[in-house]
Design an enzyme around this catalytic site. Structure first.
Site, PDB file in Angstrom:
ATOM      1  N   LYS A 122       0.823  -1.218   0.000  1.00  0.00           N
ATOM      2  CA  LYS A 122       0.000   0.000   0.000  1.00  0.00           C
ATOM      3  C   LYS A 122       0.851   1.258   0.000  1.00  0.00           C
ATOM      4  O   LYS A 122       0.474   2.264  -0.599  1.00  0.00           O
ATOM      5  CB  LYS A 122      -0.949   0.006   1.209  1.00  0.00           C
ATOM      6  CG  LYS A 122      -2.092  -0.975   1.051  1.00  0.00           C
ATOM      7  CD  LYS A 122      -3.271  -0.626   1.930  1.00  0.00           C
ATOM      8  CE  LYS A 122      -4.435  -1.546   1.626  1.00  0.00           C
ATOM      9  NZ  LYS A 122      -5.529  -1.423   2.580  1.00  0.00           N
ATOM     10  N   LYS A 133      -5.075  -9.777  -6.914  1.00  0.00           N
ATOM     11  CA  LYS A 133      -6.276  -9.868  -6.075  1.00  0.00           C
ATOM     12  C   LYS A 133      -7.375  -8.923  -6.587  1.00  0.00           C
ATOM     13  O   LYS A 133      -7.058  -7.814  -7.006  1.00  0.00           O
ATOM     14  CB  LYS A 133      -5.874  -9.476  -4.651  1.00  0.00           C
ATOM     15  CG  LYS A 133      -6.892  -9.752  -3.594  1.00  0.00           C
ATOM     16  CD  LYS A 133      -6.404  -9.268  -2.240  1.00  0.00           C
ATOM     17  CE  LYS A 133      -6.432  -7.767  -2.140  1.00  0.00           C
ATOM     18  NZ  LYS A 133      -6.195  -7.240  -0.805  1.00  0.00           N
ATOM     19  N   LYS A 152     -11.017  -3.241  -4.388  1.00  0.00           N
ATOM     20  CA  LYS A 152     -11.807  -2.040  -4.669  1.00  0.00           C
ATOM     21  C   LYS A 152     -10.920  -0.880  -5.081  1.00  0.00           C
ATOM     22  O   LYS A 152     -11.405   0.117  -5.604  1.00  0.00           O
ATOM     23  CB  LYS A 152     -12.714  -1.664  -3.491  1.00  0.00           C
ATOM     24  CG  LYS A 152     -12.094  -1.703  -2.124  1.00  0.00           C
ATOM     25  CD  LYS A 152     -13.190  -1.584  -1.047  1.00  0.00           C
ATOM     26  CE  LYS A 152     -12.746  -2.169   0.269  1.00  0.00           C
ATOM     27  NZ  LYS A 152     -13.817  -2.357   1.224  1.00  0.00           N
TER      28      LYS A 152
HETATM   29  P1  TYM Z   1     -10.617  -5.154   3.815  1.00  0.00           P
HETATM   30  O1  TYM Z   1     -11.594  -4.075   4.098  1.00  0.00           O
HETATM   31  O2  TYM Z   1      -9.525  -4.893   2.833  1.00  0.00           O
HETATM   32  O3  TYM Z   1     -11.371  -6.448   3.332  1.00  0.00           O
HETATM   33  C1  TYM Z   1     -12.476  -6.963   4.066  1.00  0.00           C
HETATM   34  C2  TYM Z   1     -12.512  -8.472   4.019  1.00  0.00           C
HETATM   35  O4  TYM Z   1     -12.613  -8.919   2.668  1.00  0.00           O
HETATM   36  C3  TYM Z   1     -11.589  -9.857   2.396  1.00  0.00           C
HETATM   37  N1  TYM Z   1     -11.182  -9.706   0.993  1.00  0.00           N
HETATM   38  C4  TYM Z   1     -11.118 -10.703   0.117  1.00  0.00           C
HETATM   39  N2  TYM Z   1     -11.372 -12.018   0.245  1.00  0.00           N
HETATM   40  C5  TYM Z   1     -11.214 -12.794  -0.856  1.00  0.00           C
HETATM   41  N3  TYM Z   1     -10.799 -12.297  -2.051  1.00  0.00           N
HETATM   42  C6  TYM Z   1     -10.527 -10.988  -2.228  1.00  0.00           C
HETATM   43  N4  TYM Z   1     -10.155 -10.519  -3.400  1.00  0.00           N
HETATM   44  C7  TYM Z   1     -10.684 -10.122  -1.101  1.00  0.00           C
HETATM   45  N5  TYM Z   1     -10.509  -8.785  -0.914  1.00  0.00           N
HETATM   46  C8  TYM Z   1     -10.820  -8.546   0.370  1.00  0.00           C
HETATM   47  C9  TYM Z   1     -10.453  -9.482   3.339  1.00  0.00           C
HETATM   48  O5  TYM Z   1      -9.571 -10.563   3.551  1.00  0.00           O
HETATM   49  C10 TYM Z   1     -11.220  -9.117   4.589  1.00  0.00           C
HETATM   50  O6  TYM Z   1     -11.577 -10.267   5.323  1.00  0.00           O
HETATM   51  N6  TYM Z   1      -7.665  -5.002   7.837  1.00  0.00           N
HETATM   52  C11 TYM Z   1      -8.929  -5.464   7.313  1.00  0.00           C
HETATM   53  C12 TYM Z   1     -10.118  -4.972   8.107  1.00  0.00           C
HETATM   54  C13 TYM Z   1     -10.029  -5.205   9.566  1.00  0.00           C
HETATM   55  C14 TYM Z   1     -10.257  -6.429  10.246  1.00  0.00           C
HETATM   56  C15 TYM Z   1     -10.094  -6.134  11.627  1.00  0.00           C
HETATM   57  C16 TYM Z   1     -10.535  -7.721   9.815  1.00  0.00           C
HETATM   58  C17 TYM Z   1      -9.771  -4.254  10.501  1.00  0.00           C
HETATM   59  N7  TYM Z   1      -9.821  -4.801  11.743  1.00  0.00           N
HETATM   60  C18 TYM Z   1     -10.225  -7.120  12.587  1.00  0.00           C
HETATM   61  C19 TYM Z   1     -10.671  -8.718  10.796  1.00  0.00           C
HETATM   62  C20 TYM Z   1     -10.522  -8.404  12.156  1.00  0.00           C
HETATM   63  C21 TYM Z   1      -9.084  -4.985   5.883  1.00  0.00           C
HETATM   64  O7  TYM Z   1      -8.504  -3.998   5.481  1.00  0.00           O
HETATM   65  O8  TYM Z   1      -9.973  -5.702   5.171  1.00  0.00           O
END
Ligand code: TYM
Length: 342
Positions: free
Chosen positions: A118, A201, A204
Site C-alpha cells: 500500500k 487480487k 476495490k
Molecule cells: P478489507 O476491508 O480490505 O477487506 C475486508 C474483508 O474482505 C476480504 N477480501 C477478500 N477475500 C477474498 N478475495 C478478495 N479478493 C478479497 N478482498 C478482500 C479481506 O480478507 C477481509 O476479510 N484489515 C482489514 C479490516 C479489519 C479487520 C479487523 C478484519 C480491521 N480490523 C479485525 C478482521 C478483524 C481490511 O482492510 O480488510
C-alpha cells in the site's frame, strides 16, 4: 496469574472505502453470515478508523460506512443476532490500539507485506497510521477477547501478528488474559482474483472497474464484466490439477464454487470440457441470481440513512458494553490508576 476463560466469540471488520466487491462478499461477508447463523456470538465492524490511514473525503466516508452497513444487512447479517457497528463509535479500539503500539515491535510491522504494497515506493509519505494499522486491527479483535476471525487470505499475516501481540502481552505481564485468536480462512473463495488478471487480487482500489464485481452493480453490468473477463482459449479441464498455470480459469471456477456453495472439484466435474463461451453465461446467471437481490435490498435500506445510523448506534452501545470492561482490566494489569467515577 489472571486466568481468563475464553468463550467462543467471532469478530471481523471491513473498511468502508469504496464499494463492497465480490471478493469481500465471498471471502468475508458470506462467511460472516454463516457464522452468525451457527449460533456463536458474532460482532462485525465497519472499520472507519482503518479507512483514514489514507485520506478519505468526509462525505464519501460517511456514505461508504452507511452503504457497508446496508451491504451487511442485505447479505443476511441481522442486527438483532449480530452486533453491527462502526469502529469510531467505540473508543476502546483506539485506546487498546495505543497499548499495542507499545507492545508490537518495529521489526514485526516492518515485515507486513500489505504495508509494503500500500505504501509503494514512497514509504516516507505514508501515514504513521498506515504503518501501525495492524496494531489497531489486533486491538479490534482482542478488545472483545474474540477467539475466531473470519477473513480472506490477504489478512493472514495481520492475524499472525495479532497472535504475537497477545502472546507478548500475556508474557510481559505474566497473565493469561488475551486469547490466541484463530483465523478462519475457509471456503473456495478466500482469494478472489481480478477479472482482468488472474494473478492479482480483486480489489476495490484497482483503477479498472472491469477488474471487479461490486455489490452495487446491476445485472447487466455483472453479466458484461463476466463475459469480458480474461480467460484462455482452452476448454475447462476435468480435474483441479488441470487448472495449474491457468489462473484466470481457476479464478472463475473458484468464484462459481463460492457463489454456489459447491467445492471447486464439483464445479469442474459438472463443467468439464466446456468452452468459456458456455461457462461464462452460467456463471453470470449464478452471480446475478445471488447478487441482484442484495443490491436491490441495499438500495432500499439506503433510502433511510437515519435508520442505519440508529442501528449502528445501538450496535456500538452493545459493543462498548463488552469492550469497556476488557479495556479497563487491561489497564489495571498494566498499572494504570483508574479512579474516575463512571
Ligand atoms: P478489507 O476491508 O480490505 O477487506 C475486508 C474483508 O474482505 C476480504 N477480501 C477478500 N477475500 C477474498 N478475495 C478478495 N479478493 C478479497 N478482498 C478482500 C479481506 O480478507 C477481509 O476479510 N484489515 C482489514 C479490516 C479489519 C479487520 C479487523 C478484519 C480491521 N480490523 C479485525 C478482521 C478483524 C481490511 O482492510 O480488510
Amino acid at each position: 496469574m489472571t486466568e481468563a476463560v475464553h468463550t467462543p466469540r467471532v469478530f471481523s471488520g471491513i473498511q468502508p472505502t469504496g464499494n463492497l466487491t465480490l471478493g469481500n462478499y465471498l471471502g468475508a461477508v458470506k462467511r460472516f453470515v454463516e457464522m452468525q447463523n451457527s449460533g456463536i456470538e458474532t460482532i462485525y465492524c465497519m472499520v472507519d478508523l482503518h479507512a483514514i490511514t489514507t485520506w478519505q473525503d468526509p462525505g464519501a466516508l460517511r456514505h461508504a460506512t452507511r452503504e457497508l452497513a446496508a451491504g451487511f444487512i442485505a447479505s443476511g447479517l441481522d442486527p438483532k443476532k449480530s452486533i453491527l457497528f462502526n469502529q469510531s463509535q467505540v473508543s476502546a479500539h483506539a485506546e487498546l490500539g495505543w497499548v499495542f503500539n507499545c507492545v508490537a515491535r518495529m521489526g514485526w510491522l516492518n515485515r507486513m507485506t500489505q504495508f509494503k504494497d500500500k505504501a509503494g515506493k514512497n514509504r516516507e509519505a505514508a501515514s504513521v497510521g498506515l504503518f501501525a494499522y495492524p496494531n489497531l486491527m489486533a486491538a479490534d479483535i482482542l478488545v472483545y477477547h474474540a477467539t475466531h476471525v473470519p477473513v480472506g487470505e490477504d489478512q493472514k499475516q495481520h492475524l499472525e501478528l495479532t497472535r504475537d501481540i497477545a502472546e507478548k502481552f500475556n508474557h510481559d505481564y505474566k497473565v493469561d488474559w488475551f486469547p490466541i485468536t484463530e483465523p478462519v480462512i475457509e471456503g473456495a473463495a478466500t482469494r478472489v482474483m481480478s477479472l482482468r488478471d488472474g494473478t492479482k487480487k480483486m480489489s476495490k482500489s484497482d483503477p479498472s472497474d472491469m477488474s471487479r464485481i461490486n455489490l452495487t452493480d446491476d445485472a447487466d453490468t455483472i453479466a458484461k464484466k463476466i463475459r469480458k473477463a480474461k480467460t484462455d482459449p482452452e476448454p475447462l479441464p476435468d480435474s483441479l490439477e488441470g487448472l495449474d498455470d491457468r489462473p484466470e480459469a481457476r479464478n472463475l471456477i473458484n468464484i462459481y464454487a463460492g457463489l454456489s456453495g459447491e467445492t471447486p472439484k464439483q464445479v469442474i466435474r459438472d463443467h468439464a470440457g466446456q468452452q468459456f463461451g458456455q461457462f461464462k453465461p452460467d456463471l453470470a446467471d449464478l452471480a446475478v441470481a445471488t447478487l441482484a437481490p442484495i443490491s436491490t435490498e441495499m438500495d432500499r435500506l439506503m433510502t433511510d440513512p437515519a435508520e442505519i445510523d440508529r442501528l449502528l448506534g445501538d450496535g456500538a452501545n452493545r459493543a462498548a458494553a463488552i469492550a469497556t470492561p476488557i479495556l479497563e482490566h487491561t489497564f489495571e494489569i498494566m498499572g494504570m490508576v483508574r479512579s474516575r467515577e463512571v
